[in-house]
Design an enzyme around this catalytic site. Structure first.
Site, short mmCIF file in Angstrom:
data_model
loop_
_atom_site.label_atom_id
_atom_site.label_comp_id
_atom_site.label_asym_id
_atom_site.label_seq_id
_atom_site.Cartn_x
_atom_site.Cartn_y
_atom_site.Cartn_z
N THR A 86 -0.05 7.90 -1.58
CA THR A 86 -0.47 9.12 -0.89
C THR A 86 -0.03 9.02 0.58
O THR A 86 -0.86 8.92 1.48
CB THR A 86 -2.00 9.31 -0.96
OG1 THR A 86 -2.64 8.07 -0.55
CG2 THR A 86 -2.48 9.65 -2.34
N LEU A 153 -9.18 -3.25 -1.40
CA LEU A 153 -8.53 -4.56 -1.30
C LEU A 153 -7.60 -4.61 -0.09
O LEU A 153 -7.11 -3.59 0.38
CB LEU A 153 -7.76 -4.88 -2.58
CG LEU A 153 -6.57 -4.01 -3.02
CD1 LEU A 153 -5.32 -4.28 -2.22
CD2 LEU A 153 -6.29 -4.25 -4.50
N GLU A 155 -4.04 -6.23 1.31
CA GLU A 155 -2.82 -6.93 0.92
C GLU A 155 -2.88 -8.34 1.50
O GLU A 155 -3.40 -8.56 2.58
CB GLU A 155 -1.59 -6.19 1.48
CG GLU A 155 -1.31 -4.92 0.71
CD GLU A 155 -0.18 -4.10 1.31
OE1 GLU A 155 0.63 -4.65 2.08
OE2 GLU A 155 -0.12 -2.90 1.00
N LYS A 207 -14.02 6.03 1.68
CA LYS A 207 -12.80 5.24 1.90
C LYS A 207 -12.19 5.53 3.28
O LYS A 207 -11.83 4.63 4.03
CB LYS A 207 -11.79 5.53 0.79
CG LYS A 207 -10.43 4.93 0.99
CD LYS A 207 -10.42 3.43 0.94
CE LYS A 207 -9.08 2.87 1.38
NZ LYS A 207 -9.05 1.42 1.39
N GLY A 256 -4.40 -7.45 19.42
CA GLY A 256 -3.02 -7.64 18.98
C GLY A 256 -2.14 -6.48 19.37
O GLY A 256 -2.48 -5.70 20.27
N CYS A 263 -1.91 1.61 5.22
CA CYS A 263 -3.18 2.35 5.08
C CYS A 263 -3.72 2.91 6.39
O CYS A 263 -3.89 4.13 6.51
CB CYS A 263 -4.23 1.46 4.44
SG CYS A 263 -3.86 1.12 2.72
P1 NAD Z 1 2.90 1.83 -3.64
O1 NAD Z 1 3.89 2.76 -3.03
O2 NAD Z 1 3.09 0.36 -3.52
O3 NAD Z 1 2.77 2.15 -5.20
C1 NAD Z 1 2.74 3.43 -5.75
C2 NAD Z 1 3.52 3.39 -7.06
O4 NAD Z 1 3.29 4.60 -7.80
C3 NAD Z 1 5.03 3.31 -6.85
O5 NAD Z 1 5.52 2.16 -7.53
C4 NAD Z 1 5.57 4.60 -7.50
O6 NAD Z 1 6.83 4.43 -8.12
C5 NAD Z 1 4.47 4.93 -8.49
N1 NAD Z 1 4.39 6.33 -8.92
C6 NAD Z 1 4.41 7.45 -8.16
N2 NAD Z 1 4.25 8.55 -8.94
C7 NAD Z 1 4.11 8.11 -10.21
C8 NAD Z 1 3.90 8.75 -11.47
N3 NAD Z 1 3.77 10.09 -11.58
N4 NAD Z 1 3.81 7.99 -12.57
C9 NAD Z 1 3.92 6.64 -12.48
N5 NAD Z 1 4.11 5.98 -11.34
C10 NAD Z 1 4.20 6.70 -10.20
O7 NAD Z 1 1.49 2.26 -3.03
P2 NAD Z 1 0.17 1.34 -2.85
O8 NAD Z 1 0.26 0.56 -1.60
O9 NAD Z 1 -0.12 0.65 -4.14
O10 NAD Z 1 -0.92 2.48 -2.62
C11 NAD Z 1 -1.38 3.33 -3.65
C12 NAD Z 1 -2.61 4.06 -3.19
O11 NAD Z 1 -3.67 3.13 -2.95
C13 NAD Z 1 -2.44 4.83 -1.89
O12 NAD Z 1 -3.20 6.01 -1.95
C14 NAD Z 1 -3.01 3.89 -0.85
O13 NAD Z 1 -3.50 4.57 0.27
C15 NAD Z 1 -4.15 3.26 -1.61
N6 NAD Z 1 -4.55 1.95 -1.12
C16 NAD Z 1 -3.60 1.03 -0.75
C17 NAD Z 1 -3.99 -0.23 -0.32
C18 NAD Z 1 -2.95 -1.25 0.10
O14 NAD Z 1 -3.35 -2.25 0.71
N7 NAD Z 1 -1.66 -1.06 -0.18
C19 NAD Z 1 -5.35 -0.55 -0.25
C20 NAD Z 1 -6.29 0.38 -0.65
C21 NAD Z 1 -5.86 1.63 -1.08
#
Ligand code: NAD
Length: 434
Positions: A86, A153, A155, A207, A256, A263
């Protein structure tokens, strides 16, 4: 329980692997065929400590599978998680929900019986309502629940965070959906992880409120650090002095170069936009966003000042490119703004990062990459610590100084004590330490 995880990125892959480890049968879906092919060959598409072993074990136990084909995974699943990206929408900073809605439409086509569709992606208030509308419009015949289960979570520590969370927030509008979600997390329930059942909108906002609060805490201490530099105080001691107060807490008080990552920048901005839309601006968060944006580039000016006012033609060595240690994620990393600022001022940049260089390459132009910290420092006029990877915590300062053209150390994470660095002959500049 059968679970489909739509989106196999940082959140989907870790969540899917952990849910499989709890004993559920999980299929992780992604649109990106390269990602799925890599996973099916046992290669991780991202760097996250411990993930490869967790995935391998659960694949071996036949609880975890990967596919680009959403339909068979969703058909027969009791819970379907949406964990797609997103990102900030270009132009206006609202959360781009096109991936979430596209996933909802695909899920609607594939559902065969009662299932709970769960947004794990970070989504603005009201997104669950729209997901439910999409699903019901496409399949009025189906009985479904729509829940919100935001992910908290971090990273770099993602598996531990998922398996031992501070809390789990579940927003559901009916008891049946709540019961399915309770079953998903039952193994954690036994570990006494607090599970908060709320309304869907409350869960969605929780969130954003959490991320905005953390971003505020970081920004607060960053501004105090700037003040420390001016008045001759030490921000690390101030942080300890306030952090020991239980009402404040010591976490997220490390001054920092400004927060980055996938995020905080996008979520603070999305919250600002949502609040404006509802006519209740969140002015503190608006200020946090503005202060943090300016800070990243100000770090380039800090390096320039440490180099005597100019970096034109100078070689500046950067240690750490990712927005924090133990990840390869380069999204909105402060290093990107710092490098741009230094290049604009005429510096030549050489960089080293233990895991992030592959993702950094397409985002940066004109940067040379070194194979370790010492090679990076060779011939440099300044060494800048941007990310506090463990590999940079105990560098041999004497060896570094011997290879550098000028002994200037700009420590944007306060990894080294100024007295130590100065004893080794470095001109040292930290954050908020006079
Ligand atoms: P990311 O970009 O790593 O992963 C998203 C994945 O979704 C991509 O691999 C993409 O190819 C896939 N995708 C998109 N549309 C699709 C569909 N229609 N069908 C199947 N796959 C599809 O993103 P992320 O870092 O994992 O974040 C995902 C969500 O979680 C976001 O909303 C983010 O804000 C939230 N979030 C992320 C974290 C973090 O630390 N990265 C922590 C908490 C919440």
């Amino acid at each position: 329980m059968r679970i489909a995880m739509i989106g196999s990125g940082y959140v989907g892959l870790v969540s899917g692997a952990c849910l499989a480890d709890f004993g559920h049968e999980v299929v992780c879906i992604d649109k990106d065929p390269e990602k799925i092919a890599a996973l099916n060959e046992g290669r991780m598409p991202i760097y996250e400590p411990g993930l490869d072993a967790l995935v391998a074990e659960n694949v071996r136990q036949k609880r975890l599978a990967f596919s680009t084909d959403l339909k068979p995974a969703v058909a027969g699943a009791q819970a379907v998680f949406i964990a797609v990206g997103t990102p900030s929408r270009r132009g206006d900073g609202f959360a781009d929900l096109s991936y979430v809605y596209a996933a909802a439409r695909e899920i609607a086509e594939a559902l065969t019986g009662y299932a709970v569709v769960v947004t794990k992606s970070t989504v603005p208030v009201g997104t669950g309502d729209e997901v439910e509308r999409i699903l019901r419009e496409a399949r009025p015949d189906l009985d479904i629940g729509v829940a919100s289960n935001p992910e908290f979570l971090r990273e770099g520590a993602a598996i531990g965070d998922f398996k031992r969370p501070d809390r789990i927030v579940i927003g559901a509008e009916d008891a049946r959906a709540a019961a399915v979600m309770q079953e998903v997390y039952r193994p954690l329930y036994l570990n006494q992880a607090p599970i908060l059942f709320t309304g869907r909108r409350t869960a969605e906002l929780t969130k954003y409120a959490a991320n905005a609060f953390l971003a505020t805490k970081i920004t607060f201490i960053n501004e105090i650090a700037d003040l420390c530099e001016q008045v001759g105080a030490n921000v690390q001691e101030v942080a300890r002095g306030i952090g020991l107060d239980n009402r404040i807490g010591s976490k997220f008080l490390h001054a920092g170069p400004g927060y980055g990552g996938s995020c905080f920048p996008k979520d603070t901005l999305a919250l600002v936009k949502t609040a404006q839309d509802y006519g209740t601006p969140v002015r503190i968060v608006e200020t946090v966003v503005a202060v943090n944006d300016q800070r990243k580039r100000a770090m380039a000016r800090k390096v320039i000042a440490a180099c005597g006012g100019s970096v034109r033609g100078k070689r500046v060595a950067l240690l750490g490119l990712t927005f924090k240690p133990n990840t390869d994620d380069m999204r909105d990393a402060p290093s990107l703004s710092i490098i741009a600022g230094l290049q604009d001022a005429g510096a030549r940049i050489v960089a080293y990062d233990p895991e992030g260089m592959e993702q950094a390459r397409p985002l940066l132009q004109g940067v040379d990459y070194a194979e370790d910290a010492y090679a990076c420092a060779e011939g440099a006029d300044a060494l800048v610590i941007v990310t506090e990877w463990n590999a940079f915590r105990a560098l041999d300062l004497a060896r570094l100084k011997a290879t550098m053209a000028a002994p200037v150390l700009v420590d944007l994470r306060n990894v080294y004590a100024s007295a130590d660095a100065e004893q080794h002959g470095f001109a040292y500049a930290g954050i908020g330490v006079a």
